[in-house]
Design an enzyme around this catalytic site. Structure first.
Site, PDB file in Angstrom:
ATOM      1  N   ASP A 381      36.159 -49.134 -32.719  1.00  0.00           N
ATOM      2  CA  ASP A 381      37.431 -49.022 -32.326  1.00  0.00           C
ATOM      3  C   ASP A 381      38.096 -48.799 -33.437  1.00  0.00           C
ATOM      4  OD1 ASP A 381      40.047 -49.446 -31.457  1.00  0.00           O
ATOM      5  OD2 ASP A 381      39.346 -50.648 -29.839  1.00  0.00           O
ATOM      6  N   HIS A 382      38.698 -47.772 -33.977  1.00  0.00           N
ATOM      7  CA  HIS A 382      39.562 -47.471 -35.059  1.00  0.00           C
ATOM      8  C   HIS A 382      40.861 -48.148 -35.047  1.00  0.00           C
ATOM      9  CE1 HIS A 382      39.860 -45.856 -38.818  1.00  0.00           C
ATOM     10  NE2 HIS A 382      39.532 -44.535 -38.522  1.00  0.00           N
ATOM     11  N   ARG A 383      41.354 -48.683 -34.036  1.00  0.00           N
ATOM     12  CA  ARG A 383      42.477 -49.519 -33.942  1.00  0.00           C
ATOM     13  C   ARG A 383      42.305 -50.773 -34.659  1.00  0.00           C
ATOM     14  NH1 ARG A 383      43.457 -50.079 -27.496  1.00  0.00           N
ATOM     15  NH2 ARG A 383      41.176 -50.535 -27.911  1.00  0.00           N
TER      16      ARG A 383
END
Length: 411
Positions: A381-383
């Protein structure tokens, strides 16, 4: 009159799908006799009759979605208006295979697997009479097996022909409007429907990014073969990868975290619960090995073997399918070289391990030779995770895989 409701089964499950009915309007049922089978997000459950009575109303069709609080049936218990309150039900989580086994009946061999439709009381009678229920001719509507069918099978008598109404019901179930070019249609239901919905939701709400690495597994294979001589437990590659993942997750705790979307918080988990993605005839399931950080390699292998065997037979409990903090998807030889595995919310990462193949590699003496190489993929999850953290994770995982004796330095 008793109203039988779909009650809260816990674990955050608020809806289900009707898999099959065991009763029709007008049937007389005994207390605790199965009325309907439902499929939740993880397991199949049976709803049973709270009291003896006559089915006055049956609400919902096979394949229909229902939510907690919906009325399923109304049962006339002969107790008058005083019994008009919703029934308190005991809904037992149970393996779907016990009430909805997928087998091929002789009459339908040309159509592939079909679902055996029989109430638990009918199955019990079949066991008592020594009758193989898979071979019993179903005479009731929608292919449901009755006690009379079982008795006919036990005595070798020819079952009574179903009524015209029942035959019409069967025809209406199997009739498909002709469509040019179509071979057949299959309803998306049960576990496969949950996978269908969950993956769509995950990809729609989580920004997936995937890193891919090659890893040499020759040394790991040598260690695995050496250790097999000291244990009777099945020792595949996967227990090693799980054990390695534990150490890497302890070194990189952001990957053993989850997201609280409502409060916009990252939850770092103290325990490591690893889900292992597994393909079954019913669809993709993810059994969970809990508190893996407390287990030895041999204990991991034993739990993995047990979960795999029972998962194939759809005999896992709800607890064994919940609570993963990190997931590993081992696609094996049929999984190709690389892939982009899909996360399961609220987890923040999933590791894919793929096919092993012999390839040219640089040997320790800097010459070119042949080595066994495995492709790996980490979707994250690149967040909340950036590329640098992924690099640390994958380099550490690769180091353990290529130098498995490093595990001896860890507890």
């Amino acid at each position: 009159m008793e109203r039988v409701l779909f009650t809260d089964v816990g674990e955050g499950l608020h809806e289900a799908e009707i898999l099959q009915w065991f009763v029709n309007v007008g049937d007389t049922v005994e207390r605790d006799e199965a009325l309907v089978e439902l499929q939740t997000d993880k397991v199949a459950i049976e709803v049973t009759a709270p009291k003896k009575g006559i089915i006055m109303q049956r609400i919902g069709d096979i394949g229909q979605r229902i939510i907690v609080g919906d009325t399923l049936v109304e049962v006339d218990t002969g107790e008058g208006a005083a019994a008009a309150q919703p029934a308190e039900l005991e809904i037992a989580s149970k393996p779907q295979s016990e009430t909805a086994a997928m087998v091929a009946q002789p009459a339908d061999r040309g159509q592939g697997p079909v679902r055996i439709k029989a109430a638990p009381s009918v199955r019990k009678l079949a066991r008592e009479l020594g009758v193989d229920i898979q071979l019993v001719h179903a005479s009731a509507a929608h292919g449901r097996i009755t006690k009379e069918d079982v008795r006919h099978a036990a005595t070798g008598e020819t079952p009574t022909e179903p009524s015209q109404k029942q035959e019409a019901a069967k025809v209406s179930v199997h009739r498909v409007a002709p469509v040019m070019g179509e071979k057949r249609r299959e309803k998306i239901s049960g576990v496969r429907k949950q996978m269908y919905q969950n993956i769509a939701h995950s990809l729609a709400t989580i920004p997936h990014t995937t890193a891919m690495y090659d890893m040499q597994v020759d040394e790991l294979n040598r260690v695995r073969k050496d250790l097999k001589a000291f244990t009777e437990q099945s020792l595949t590659y996967l227990p090693f990868f799980i054990k390695i993942a534990v150490h890497v997750l302890q070194e990189n705790p952001i990957f053993n975290a989850s997201i609280d979307e409502e409060n916009e918080e990252i939850i770092y988990h103290e325990n490591i619960n690893i889900g292992v993605a597994m393909a079954t005839k019913q669809g993709l399931i993810v059994p969970v090995i809990h508190n893996v950080e407390t287990l030895s390699l041999e204990e991991i292998a034993a739990q993995l073997y047990d979960l795999t065997e029972r998962g194939r037979d759809n005999k896992l409990s709800l607890h064994e399918l919940k609570g993963a903090t990190f997931t590993i998807s081992s696609t094996g030889m049929r999984g190709g070289v690389y892939a982009t595995p899909v996360m399961t919310a609220p987890q923040v990462a999933i590791l894919g391990l793929h096919a092993m193949a012999e390839k040219p590699v640089i040997l320790p003496d800097r010459t070119i030779g042949i080595g066994t190489v495995m492709g790996s993929s980490l979707s994250f999850d690149h967040r909340v995770i950036d590329g640098e953290a992924v690099g640390y994770f994958m380099e550490a995982f690769k180091s353990y895989v290529e130098n498995p004796n490093r595990l001896l330095l860890k507890s």
